[in-house]
Design an enzyme around this catalytic site. Structure first.
Site, PDB file in Angstrom:
ATOM      1  CB  THR A 186     -24.274  52.439 -20.102  1.00 12.71           C
ATOM      2  OG1 THR A 186     -25.529  52.755 -19.536  1.00 12.71           O
ATOM      3  CG2 THR A 186     -23.825  51.089 -19.583  1.00 12.71           C
ATOM      4  N   GLY A 216     -32.377  48.235 -15.226  1.00 14.37           N
ATOM      5  CA  GLY A 216     -32.201  47.785 -16.610  1.00 14.37           C
ATOM      6  C   GLY A 216     -31.401  46.499 -16.703  1.00 14.37           C
ATOM      7  CB  THR A 237     -24.343  50.307 -23.794  1.00 12.25           C
ATOM      8  OG1 THR A 237     -24.988  51.582 -23.662  1.00 12.25           O
ATOM      9  CG2 THR A 237     -23.662  50.224 -25.155  1.00 12.25           C
TER      10      THR A 237
END
Ligand code: ASP
Length: 323
Positions: A186, A216, A237
């Protein structure tokens, strides 16, 4: 009233995900080079007077286009073998924000998040409606194949064989090394501009082998992405479910704004909560005073940052290894 811009106020941090650092040196150096190049470019924009929001949007769009990271091109694949991309941006001066989830036909999810913020009365779009909005707003669109790399196909096959849903960094074949090493993730950016304003942006493909439709922490304002000039700008992340449960971004904000905590302490405390919820990962953060915090509880976090001395530093492992 705005104070005159001062380039000394400029701070910047980027991340390319947290997890197990790659064991293959070629993979490490490709990712380090990409982070350094994009941080250097973004720093030049900030020094030239760009606002924090423009800077973080630019950095994350560049990271999306880089196949080494789990966002845009090179994003991980869900159980159906498709990319489903999430992104968010937030501006600290007025908490304006935009977010998008589960798109696979928008070339730059972070640009769509920014357009949602600036060109609609809403904050968060998902799926088919988000794709339709991107078309109406004239953003560049692509076929899902545009994002899919051979390395991600192999990573999905390995995760399926193990019946696992994995963080992007874990056991991922490495395109940088042309082999089957671990790592990449990410992406995110936080900045303080020459006016002293803060902004954050994050973009991701989520978790390998995730169920279709799973979203998420990345596009959830107050979880994976947050910015407020009164406290800090953050981009996270890691295991999104745990970052959502602890409301990471807002938890850090509350400790700074309401309890006067130091940034590093507030981020460490929030990361402890992530661990308690059985997650791992990290964050990049810059506070209103220009302090940076880049903590993680995984083996490493791909990161680049610029403090008061104006140097671009890049590191993956626990040490601050490398100007
Ligand atoms: N936080 C992201 C998610 O859960 C994944 C990551 O950071 O690697 O979607």
């Amino acid at each position: 009233m705005e104070t005159p811009p001062s380039p000394q106020l400029v701070r910047l941090a980027l991340h390319g995900g947290a997890g197990d650092p790659p064991t293959h040196p070629a993979a490490q150096s490709a990712q380090r080079d990409a982070l350094r190049r994009i941080a250097t470019e973004t720093l030049a924009l900030l020094r030239g007077g760009a606002g924090a929001l423009d800077a973080v949007t630019h950095a994350v769009e560049q990271l999306e286009q880089c196949p080494l990271f789990n966002a845009g091109v090179g994003a991980v694949l869900n159980r159906e073998g498709l990319p489903e991309l999430d992104a968010a941006v937030m501006r600290g001066v007025d908490r304006a924000c935009g977010a998008v989830a589960a798109v696979c036909r928008v070339k730059s999810p972070v640009r769509l998040a920014r357009a949602i913020m600036e060109r609609t009365p809403h904050v968060f779009f998902a799926g088919a409606g988000a794709e339709q909005l991107a078309a109406q707003l004239g953003l560049e669109r692509v076929e899902p194949d545009y994002f899919i790399t051979e390395a991600r196909r192999q990573q999905l096959a390995a995760a399926r064989a193990r019946g696992a849903i994995t963080l992007d960094h874990d056991h991922a074949p490495s395109p940088g090394a042309g082999g089957t090493d671990e790592a990449f993730g990410t992406v995110g950016a936080v900045a303080r501009d020459a006016q002293g304003h803060l902004a954050a942006a994050t973009s991701t493909g989520g978790l390998t082998n995730k169920l279709a439709g799973r979203v998420g922490d990345t596009p959830l304002i107050g979880a994976g992405t947050f910015a407020d000039d009164a406290s800090a700008a953050l981009s996270c992340t890691g295991t999104g479910e745990a970052f959502i449960r602890c409301g990471f971004g807002h938890a850090v904000h509350a400790r700074l704004a309401w309890s006067g905590w130091h940034l590093e302490h507030a981020c460490a405390e929030a990361l402890d909560a992530v661990r308690r919820y059985r997650g791992r990962g990290g964050c990049i953060a810059v506070d209103r005073a220009g302090r940076l915090a880049l903590p993680f509880n995984a083996g490493g976090m791909y990161r680049a940052w610029v403090e008061a001395d104006g140097l671009v530093r890049v590191a993956i492992g626990p040490g601050g290894d490398g100007a």
